[in-house]
Scaffold this active site. Structure first.
Site, PDB file in Angstrom:
ATOM      1  N   GLU A 272       3.152   7.728  -5.430  1.00 36.23           N
ATOM      2  CA  GLU A 272       3.936   7.672  -6.673  1.00 36.23           C
ATOM      3  C   GLU A 272       3.396   8.495  -7.822  1.00 36.23           C
ATOM      4  O   GLU A 272       2.929   7.951  -8.824  1.00 36.23           O
ATOM      5  CB  GLU A 272       4.051   6.226  -7.150  1.00 36.23           C
ATOM      6  N   GLU A 463       7.205   1.629   0.537  1.00 26.90           N
ATOM      7  CA  GLU A 463       6.954   0.409  -0.242  1.00 26.90           C
ATOM      8  C   GLU A 463       8.278  -0.213  -0.656  1.00 26.90           C
ATOM      9  O   GLU A 463       9.213   0.495  -1.024  1.00 26.90           O
ATOM     10  CB  GLU A 463       6.164   0.700  -1.535  1.00 26.90           C
TER      11      GLU A 463
HETATM   12  C1  GBH Z   1       3.983   0.402  -6.779  1.00 25.71           C
HETATM   13  O1  GBH Z   1       4.434   0.839  -8.008  1.00 25.71           O
HETATM   14  C2  GBH Z   1       2.581   0.800  -6.526  1.00 25.71           C
HETATM   15  O2  GBH Z   1       2.507   1.831  -5.584  1.00 25.71           O
HETATM   16  C3  GBH Z   1       1.730  -0.360  -6.102  1.00 25.71           C
HETATM   17  O3  GBH Z   1       0.398  -0.004  -6.149  1.00 25.71           O
HETATM   18  C4  GBH Z   1       2.067  -1.554  -6.956  1.00 25.71           C
HETATM   19  O4  GBH Z   1       1.208  -2.619  -6.740  1.00 25.71           O
HETATM   20  C5  GBH Z   1       3.460  -1.973  -6.626  1.00 25.71           C
HETATM   21  O5  GBH Z   1       4.338  -0.915  -6.687  1.00 25.71           O
HETATM   22  C6  GBH Z   1       3.988  -3.101  -7.484  1.00 25.71           C
HETATM   23  O6  GBH Z   1       4.028  -2.761  -8.817  1.00 25.71           O
HETATM   24  O7  GBH Z   1       7.835   6.838 -14.603  1.00 25.71           O
HETATM   25  O8  GBH Z   1       6.534   5.723 -16.253  1.00 25.71           O
HETATM   26  O9  GBH Z   1       8.779   5.042 -15.937  1.00 25.71           O
HETATM   27  C7  GBH Z   1       5.823   0.634  -8.109  1.00 25.71           C
HETATM   28  C8  GBH Z   1       6.271   0.377  -9.441  1.00 25.71           C
HETATM   29  C9  GBH Z   1       7.878   2.004 -10.096  1.00 25.71           C
HETATM   30  C10 GBH Z   1       6.039   1.433 -11.499  1.00 25.71           C
HETATM   31  C11 GBH Z   1       8.119   3.225 -10.899  1.00 25.71           C
HETATM   32  C12 GBH Z   1       6.265   2.661 -12.281  1.00 25.71           C
HETATM   33  C13 GBH Z   1       7.904   4.278 -12.941  1.00 25.71           C
HETATM   34  C14 GBH Z   1       7.039   4.412 -14.122  1.00 25.71           C
HETATM   35  N1  GBH Z   1       6.490   1.619 -10.140  1.00 25.71           N
HETATM   36  N2  GBH Z   1       7.670   3.042 -12.237  1.00 25.71           N
HETATM   37  S1  GBH Z   1       7.584   5.594 -15.300  1.00 25.71           S
END
Ligand code: GBH
Length: 552
Positions: A272, A463
């Protein structure tokens, strides 16, 4: 009495103000005020803002004093926000229409095909613990979690799930639930304590043991090279914002692929980038906690360069490798049909879904979706554009929720607000402990969205999962909501597959409750419950549901 005291204060303030600087323009104050509200997640309506300008102007004229005017306005604003009648001027968004109610097909695992990969995903910092053991160097997440105020619960990943010692029995749990794939990440600073040069043999050995244990238990190891925990020593030199990261990262990937490449065939370069790029360098909510557009542009370009180069290095060093990288994504809807929200959707979509994916597909940065991204090109050097591309064998799609965007011109940068589900009339049972809306259709929509790209052939859901509060009762965790979540999302994955999307695997997030980054341990995503005092594990009902689903 009171009146005359007030008059004298007014007189003396007016008097002293004549010697001070002239009032600052209202627009500046208004923008600051908007930014403050945005950071506090308070929604501001136009009439609300107008009210404040009027208050500010009046007090400024009355007192001719910028500081007093600001103080009074702040007081007035706070009063307004606390006012039980604030609904009179705060905008009151209509409940967002709920998506079509999706009828669940009855499915079995064989409906997904015999070679469909079922797995669980984890990340080093979230589970390993042993943060300073056996020669491991500190990472940015060690520093960040040890900094007061960064983690909501004040917790750290120092011990986490103690996977460093419990890996064998944890891999046995994966097997017990009938999963065939274990996706985990390598901690860069465990292997290279300062991120470059010197190797830590005990760290290298740890991952050999994990890989060997997987193989011994007939579980396929899938490695993520980078899941957010940059060595601190590299951050001290600027981290992802320093172009030297291209060399640091290449050396790291060279080393790992040579060390583990004959045992491990499935590799993911990054986890990510949208999350660690934007949250790390723009909002500062994640490590290293930087808030700088300039560093964000630089970091973004370097991340994209490393993503592609990482792929090339794996290709060179690992025969028969299956190479991917993983991308978070969210379906984006406008708050309502009004055309003004289209731009908000376009900005949020470009940030969440396109920014890190399109360059690798040879499409460049998505400036058409969000003009602001043209700044990234300041840091693109000759020859870079070609190197941004790499033909991945698969794209890892990670999906949790959806985003609903509202145009708000005065909000900094995206001029868009992602309206939280509580403010859209989503019922509480459809909102997870992270505050994310349960939106099963979203994964179907994003699979279709990714599938439309010519450059994407194979997709794996790397995920998908949810956090809900769990209760341990008589040694069991009846986490029905989590189980329902998986069932509904999987039904949508199957629907996309049956409509021809080439999705070849599903890895849930996550094996066991763990350190949920800035949230600490409170939000539990695992299909295995962890008691963080005793390190005792219990397979939750959702885990048992998978055991049945995947059992022969
Ligand atoms: C995942 O993040 C992670 O890979 C994992 O480590 C974590 O524990 C899990 O999910 C649960 O949270 O571009 O600034 O608006 C997924 C969640 C989705 C969080 C996309 C950030 C975009 C941030 N992410 N989101 S932003």
């Amino acid at each position: 009495m009171r009146g005359s005291a007030f008059a004298s204060v007014l007189r003396s303030t007016a008097h002293s103000s004549l010697r001070r600087s002239p009032p600052i323009p209202n627009a500046v104050v208004l923008i600051q005020w908007y930014a403050l509200c945005a950071s506090l997640n308070i929604e501001v309506s136009a009439s609300h803002a107008l009210h404040c300008i009027t208050m500010l102007t009046t007090t400024q004229i009355l007192l001719m004093n910028r500081r007093k005017a600001l103080q009074l306005t702040t007081l007035g604003t706070s009063a307004m926000l606390c006012n039980p009648f604030s609904f009179l001027w705060a905008s009151n968004p209509k409940p967002f229409p709920k998506g079509s109610t999706f009828s669940l097909p009855e499915f079995t695992s064989s409906d997904f095909g015999d070679d469909f990969k079922w797995g669980v995903a984890t990340a080093a910092y979230q589970i390993e613990g042993a943060w300073n053991v056996d020669g491991k160097g500190p990472s940015i997440w060690d520093t960040f979690s040890h900094t007061k105020g960064k983690i909501k619960t004040g917790e750290t990943g120092d011990t986490a799930c103690d996977f460093y010692n419990k890996y064998a029995s944890d891999i046995a749990l994966i097997k017990a639930m009938n999963f065939k794939v274990f996706r985990f990440s390598l901690s860069w600073s465990r292997i290279m304590p300062t991120g470059e040069g010197e190797i830590n043999p005990k760290g290298v050995d740890f991952y050999h043991k994990v890989i060997d244990e997987c193989i011994a238990q007939d579980i396929e190891p899938w490695i993520t090279l980078y899941h957010w925990d940059l060595p601190q020593a590299l951050q001290d030199q600027g981290g992802w914002a320093n172009r030297k990261i291209l060399d640091w990262f290449n050396n790291y990937v060279e080393f790992c692929t040579k060390a583990y490449g004959d045992k491990v065939k499935n590799w993911m370069v990054l986890n990510e980038p949208a999350a660690f790029g934007a949250l790390g360098y723009l909002s500062g909510m994640h490590a290293p906690g930087i808030r700088s557009p300039k560093k964000f542009f630089k970091a973004t370009h370097h991340i994209c360069m490393c993503q592609a180069e990482g792929g090339r290095i794996i290709r060179k060093n690992v025969p028969d490798a299956n190479i991917g990288s993983t991308f978070s994504c969210s379906h984006v809807d406008p708050i309502n049909d009004s055309p003004k929200h289209k731009k908000a959707v376009s900005h949020i979509d470009a940030l969440l879904n396109r920014l890190y994916l399109e360059p690798v597909l040879g499409l460049g940065y998505p400036v058409d979706g969000f003009k602001w991204f043209k700044n990234i090109y300041k840091y693109v050097q000759e020859g870079d554009e070609e190197k941004l591309q790499f033909d991945f064998d698969f794209i890892g799609l990670q999906n949790y929720s959806r985003s609903v965007a509202k145009r708000m011109r005065l909000l900094p940068i995206a001029q868009a607000w992602q309206v939280p589900p509580q403010k859209r009339g989503i019922p509480p049972e459809e909102i997870t402990a992270m505050g994310w809306e349960v939106y099963p259709e979203g994964i179907y929509k994003m699979l279709k969205y990714f599938d439309k790209y010519e450059g994407i052939d194979k997709i794996i859901v790397t995920e998908n999962g949810s956090a809900f509060p769990d209760v341990v009762k008589d040694g069991r965790v009846h986490d029905e909501k989590r189980q329902q979540f998986f069932q509904r999302y999987l039904a949508n994955v199957l629907k996309a597959k049956q409509e021809g999307v080439n999705v070849q695997g599903y890895f849930l997030w996550t094996l066991m409750d763990n350190f949920e980054w800035a949230e600490g341990y409170k939000t539990r995503f695992g299909v295995v419950h962890v008691d963080f005092e005793t390190q005792e594990r219990i397979i939750k009902d959702s885990g048992l549901w998978f055991q049945e689903l995947l059992g022969e």
